[in-house]
Design an enzyme around this catalytic site. Structure first.
Site, PDB file in Angstrom:
ATOM      1  N   GLU A 124      13.754  48.452  -6.950  1.00 45.21           N
ATOM      2  CA  GLU A 124      14.900  49.065  -6.629  1.00 45.21           C
ATOM      3  C   GLU A 124      15.036  49.466  -5.051  1.00 45.21           C
ATOM      4  O   GLU A 124      16.103  49.612  -4.309  1.00 45.21           O
ATOM      5  CB  GLU A 124      15.045  50.151  -7.511  1.00 45.21           C
ATOM      6  CG  GLU A 124      15.468  49.721  -8.741  1.00 45.21           C
ATOM      7  CD  GLU A 124      14.511  49.210  -9.595  1.00 45.21           C
ATOM      8  OE1 GLU A 124      13.344  49.060  -9.553  1.00 45.21           O
ATOM      9  OE2 GLU A 124      14.913  48.347 -10.829  1.00 45.21           O
ATOM     10  N   HIS A 130      16.964  55.169 -20.221  1.00 40.45           N
ATOM     11  CA  HIS A 130      18.148  54.347 -19.977  1.00 40.45           C
ATOM     12  C   HIS A 130      19.298  54.766 -20.322  1.00 40.45           C
ATOM     13  O   HIS A 130      20.283  53.854 -20.570  1.00 40.45           O
ATOM     14  CB  HIS A 130      17.793  52.860 -20.613  1.00 40.45           C
ATOM     15  CG  HIS A 130      16.356  51.932 -20.322  1.00 40.45           C
ATOM     16  ND1 HIS A 130      15.085  52.601 -20.500  1.00 40.45           N
ATOM     17  CD2 HIS A 130      16.756  50.951 -19.695  1.00 40.45           C
ATOM     18  CE1 HIS A 130      14.526  51.574 -20.114  1.00 40.45           C
ATOM     19  NE2 HIS A 130      15.205  50.486 -19.353  1.00 40.45           N
TER      20      HIS A 130
END
Lengths: 331, 336
Positions: free
Chosen positions: B60, B129
């Site tokens: 990321e 998540h």
């Protein structure tokens, strides 16, 4: 290296007297700039903090000499040397350090954020390792836009322990990006010595792990740095992907202005000072007949005058207007 | 007008902008043949090739950082972060680099990049998540943050974000990807910084975002049956915020409830309340301004718990009823 070998090496690298003298001058400009910055701080005329590059000049100058003028660099918190080597205006740098409106960043950035995007300096960076993904992305853009440009990414040994290093170098390896990673190993991540802070300080092994060539050079030998950088830049420009270079060097001064040098000895510092990169080059140039002691002195005087003029310029520059505090947050 | 899904709308925006501008490209995890974790980019690699729909390593910081570097050198990257929770892994590049570059370089750099990311709960994906982290990024000067609630806005806001010369974070909602709505076939964008009044009303203003917009509209429908007229505002842009639309509505209704999925403590509901009470709308208030937000817990796995952790339609109905009741008390007290 013997004198004849050194001269042969310079010739072989295509470095004639003019370029060697240019490199010498750049190294001295960096040295003198930093010494004056330190004095200005002591005199209370520079605010905040900064990180001096004294002792590491051959690394920036040797590496950046291998770039074309429109190539890019990303720099670090210890970025004055990279900026000057990339061709920064010393008055504008000095104005920025004084927080003035006409400085590189209109006084909003200061020492740790000096940038000149139009001239290819994508910025110093206050975050250790923060510039590595950015350099990687700039290299991606160079490739996509077909610019034929290369990005040179500077960072210190401390950044080798950051996740951004791992992510970005792997990313560049996967996409074979035109980027040259230059790890300036000045032996300490603030106070943490490399042998304590890195599980494996072998840079070549590290590069191999990412599938790219790695080379470690004497970072106080400007010719050795140039040679490694030249090869890496050529490789990047030819589309063959990134290289990891380690320049082994040493910062003479503390990490920043707050450093009391408790983690190292005076002897160690003196030992490295004896390997001064500028004096080494100067001796070579004099032995080769490229430079005379008198010329060396004249160069020193010119630089002194140049930097004095920059200090005076910066002194006279206007402060930013508080009414424009919010300028430039958004485009 | 034809109807397409929110996911299709996002895909159309990406495809149209890539056709329009060769500088636009996508990068992210599994966005190529896999089509992204939610299938949003399905088929794009076939049209645009691997150079413009780049499958990246699971990195990321490198994805967002590469977008920053590419943007500052002249591209217009659109990064996908597979789940908005993962923004935390690349946060340095967004918060310390992308957001600040222009300012700290004295206004001499532009960072035209987009980070798209699916947010929110409701899929049983549990605590790592399912978060709604938009407030984190709303707090950073230099970033813009949008959260479309409809297919129309998912397309129009994303197109506007791609053309914007600043870093923009687009929070898409997982539960909205399959919802359908009218989307014009002709070219359009939705300006960043403009809220939409989704339903007009007289009695109470419901300020909502993202998946809370359809929930608020359903709640408003039920409230209408009880004689309560709710005005529903879809903020769409979180930063910059369209304060005017919110203030004007509260001046009219005298009551307001802010509804968001992110948890309440230090959340942006407080920002909206502050915006209201600092404005001329304060003089029109007939009741306290309410915040209806996620509970201050990590999102749990069990579906009953998960549902209880974030505002549902019933909660919105109840909050509006409460506002009506409490304002009546205020009036009675005032007469005594």
């Amino acid at each position: 290296m013997k004198e004849q070998d050194w001269q042969a090496k310079a010739r072989q690298l295509g470095l004639g007297p003019e370029r060697l003298l240019h490199m010498y001058r750049q190294m001295r400009r960096i040295r003198h700039f930093e010494e004056e910055v330190d004095k200005l701080f002591q005199a209370g005329r520079i605010w905040g903090t900064f990180h001096l590059y004294i002792g590491e000049e051959a690394s920036a100058v040797g590496a950046i000499e291998a770039l074309a003028p429109d190539d890019y660099i990303t720099s670090t918190h210890r970025g004055h040397g990279h900026g000057i080597a990339k061709g920064a205006s010393i008055p504008k740098m000095m104005a920025e350090l004084r927080g003035k409106e006409t400085g590189y960043c209109r006084g909003r950035g200061g020492s740790m954020h000096i940038a000149d995007v139009a001239a290819g300096n994508l910025g110093a960076n206050g975050i250790v390792g923060g510039g590595i993904p950015i350099a990687t992305g700039a290299a991606l853009a160079c490739k996509k836009l077909g610019l034929g440009r290369v990005v040179m990414c500077f960072f210190g040994d401390g950044a080798l322990a950051q996740g951004s290093f791992h992510e970005a170098v792997n990313f560049a390896s996967v996409f074979r990006l035109p980027v040259v990673y230059v790890c300036e190993n000045n032996q300490y991540a603030m106070s943490m010595p490399v042998e304590k802070g890195l599980g494996n300080p072998d840079i070549e092994a590290r590069a191999r792990a990412y599938g790219l060539p790695g080379v470690s050079v004497d970072g106080n030998d400007v010719l050795a740095v140039y040679e490694a950088a030249r090869k890496a830049v050529d490789r990047a420009r030819a589309g063959e992907g990134p290289t990891l270079i380690e320049t082994r060097t040493y910062r003479w001064r503390g990490h920043s202005k707050s450093d009391a040098n408790r983690y190292r000895t005076r002897e160690e510092i003196e030992e490295w000072k004896a390997r001064c990169p500028i004096r080494r080059l100067e001796e070579r140039l004099i032995a080769a007949g490229i430079l005379s002691p008198a010329e060396a002195e004249r160069i020193g005087e010119d630089i002194k005058a140049e930097i004095q003029a920059a200090i005076e310029f910066a002194e006279e520059q206007p402060e930013p207007d508080v009414a424009q505090l919010a300028d430039g947050v958004y485009a | 007008m034809r109807e397409i899904t929110y996911a299709q709308a996002v895909r159309e925006a990406l495809a149209e902008e890539m056709r329009r501008d060769p500088r636009v490209f996508l990068l992210g995890e599994d966005i190529g043949v896999y089509g992204g974790a939610f299938g949003v980019t399905l088929g794009l690699v076939e049209e645009f090739g691997e150079d413009r729909v780049m499958d990246t390593p699971l990195s990321e910081a490198a994805i967002i950082g590469a977008a920053v570097g590419a943007a500052v050198v002249g591209m217009r990257p659109v990064a996908e972060v597979q789940f908005s929770d993962f923004l935390t892994i690349g946060a340095d590049q967004l918060v310390n680099q992308a957001a600040k570059m222009r300012y700290m370089f004295g206004g001499k750099a532009e960072v035209p990049m987009v980070v798209r990311t699916p947010a929110g709960s409701g899929t049983g994906a549990a605590a790592q998540h399912s978060q709604s982290l938009e407030t984190w990024f709303m707090h950073i000067p230099g970033l813009k943050v949008v959260a479309p609630a409809t297919p129309h806005d998912a397309k129009g806001l994303l197109k506007a974000a791609i053309r914007d010369n600043n870093p923009v974070v687009v929070f898409e909602h997982k539960l909205l990807y399959k919802t359908k709505g009218p989307v014009p076939e002709d070219e359009y964008t939705v300006p960043i910084g403009k809220a939409a009044v989704r339903r007009e009303g007289r009695d109470v203003t419901v300020v909502a975002t993202s998946v809370m917009v359809p929930r608020s509209l359903q709640a408003a429908e039920r409230l209408a049956d009880e004689g309560i007229s709710a005005e529903v505002i879809d903020l769409r842009s979180l930063r910059p915020l369209d304060a005017e639309t919110v203030i004007a509505s509260v001046c009219k209704t005298g009551r307001a409830v802010v509804v968001h999925e992110a948890n309440k403590f230090a959340g942006f509901g407080g920002e909206i309340v502050g915006t209201i009470v600092e404005s001329e709308a304060f003089d029109f208030l007939d009741a306290p301004v309410l915040r209806l937000a996620g509970k201050d817990v990590p999102i749990p796995y069990n579906p009953r718990l998960e549902k209880a952790a974030v505002p549902q339609e019933d909660d919105i109905v109840e909050a509006c009823r409460r506002l009506m009741r409490e304002s009546r008390r205020v009036r009675v007290g005032g007469m005594a």
